[in-house]
Design an enzyme around this catalytic site. Structure first.
Site, mmCIF file in Angstrom:
data_model
loop_
_atom_site.group_PDB
_atom_site.id
_atom_site.type_symbol
_atom_site.label_atom_id
_atom_site.label_comp_id
_atom_site.label_asym_id
_atom_site.label_seq_id
_atom_site.Cartn_x
_atom_site.Cartn_y
_atom_site.Cartn_z
ATOM 1 C CG ASN A 246 74.508 34.821 60.968
ATOM 2 O OD1 ASN A 246 73.843 33.879 61.413
ATOM 3 N ND2 ASN A 246 73.996 35.740 60.162
ATOM 4 C CG HIS B 262 70.543 32.848 50.899
ATOM 5 N ND1 HIS B 262 71.138 33.956 50.311
ATOM 6 C CD2 HIS B 262 69.278 32.791 50.406
ATOM 7 C CE1 HIS B 262 70.267 34.523 49.499
ATOM 8 N NE2 HIS B 262 69.139 33.844 49.538
HETATM 9 C C1 GRF Z 1 72.632 37.543 57.119
HETATM 10 O O1 GRF Z 1 71.306 37.865 56.850
HETATM 11 C C2 GRF Z 1 73.052 36.336 56.321
HETATM 12 O O2 GRF Z 1 72.002 35.447 56.087
HETATM 13 C C3 GRF Z 1 73.491 36.952 55.017
HETATM 14 O O3 GRF Z 1 74.115 38.160 55.379
HETATM 15 C C4 GRF Z 1 73.605 38.609 56.631
HETATM 16 C C5 GRF Z 1 74.772 38.783 57.543
HETATM 17 O O4 GRF Z 1 74.427 39.379 58.759
HETATM 18 N N1 GRF Z 1 74.356 36.049 54.290
HETATM 19 P P1 GRF Z 1 75.479 39.466 59.938
HETATM 20 O O5 GRF Z 1 76.684 40.253 59.405
HETATM 21 O O6 GRF Z 1 75.856 38.065 60.328
HETATM 22 O O7 GRF Z 1 74.791 40.200 61.035
#
Ligand code: GRF
Length: 216
Positions: free
Chosen positions: A23, A118
């Site tokens: 993300n 989330h």
């Molecule tokens: C994602 O699935 C987000 O929705 C959750 O934690 C995960 C983080 O993934 N809160 P990344 O570290 O961004 O790949």
């Protein structure tokens, strides 16, 4: 003619991470493409070896590991987080796979400028393993939610959601991957709405304005 908005500065983000940072990467990419009018002032991790730190450094972004063991408790740790963020004049704190629960004092301090993503359609399936929870419950549609953080776990005012189908032969991995693709589109969009001054919290909900109130 070159036009420029005098006195405006780009939204400054502080991103909190614990893990792989996809993300975070989607936010970096959106900024670099010009789709998100923001800059990342700092990325902070509670995990030393989080790949997210490396992703930040690869793009010339300051990346800081803050070791929770160096603090007597959660509140002291969150105070340290707060001062790192504030000393860099962060406007919005973005949780991107940050796995620690923030203390109420931190959440109250940043309320309205603290966002999380989330991997479920909240208010269904808060907490950990949201995709496995959705599969176990047999829902036919799931997705992701960007929300402002309040003192509960994944209970804050909802900003944006995206839905994906749940398929008969889905595993936690395949469903997670389908949701993740949407997360990478949704989070930069939600942050851009914030940057445009278009998000208004009204009680437990978020109103999205059609235009930028700051521009009126
Ligand atoms: C994602 O699935 C987000 O929705 C959750 O934690 C995960 C983080 O993934 N809160 P990344 O570290 O961004 O790949």
């Amino acid at each position: 003619m070159v036009s420029m908005r005098v006195g405006m500065r780009r939204l400054r983000l502080g991103v909190l991470v614990s893990g792989r940072g996809t993300n975070l990467q989607s936010i970096i990419d959106a900024i670099e493409r010009g789709d998100l009018a923001a800059e990342i002032a700092i990325v902070i991790s509670n995990k030393k070896n989080a790949p997210a730190l490396e992703r930040a450094r690869n793009h010339g972004i300051e990346a800081l590991y803050l070791n929770p063991r160096n603090y007597p408790g959660r509140e002291a740790y969150d105070e340290a987080l707060k001062s790192e963020l504030e000393s860099r004049n962060v406007d919005l704190v973005v949780l991107a796979g940050y796995m620690l629960v923030l203390s109420p004092g931190f959440v109250r301090h940043f309320f309205g400028r603290l966002m999380n993503i989330h991997p479920a359609l909240l208010p269904s399936f808060p907490g950990t393993h949201a995709q496995a929870q959705a599969l176990a419950r047999g829902v036919k549609v799931s997705g992701c939610t960007v929300h402002f953080v309040d003192e509960g776990v994944d209970t804050g005012p909802i900003i944006l959601q995206a839905a994906v189908p749940v398929l008969e032969d889905d595993t936690e991995e395949t469903l997670s991957a389908r949701i993740l693709e949407q997360e990478h589109i949704l989070y930069p969009r939600a942050i851009q709405l914030f940057a445009e001054g278009r998000l208004v919290i009204e009680g437990g909900r978020v109103r999205i304005l059609q235009e930028n109130i700051k521009a009126r």
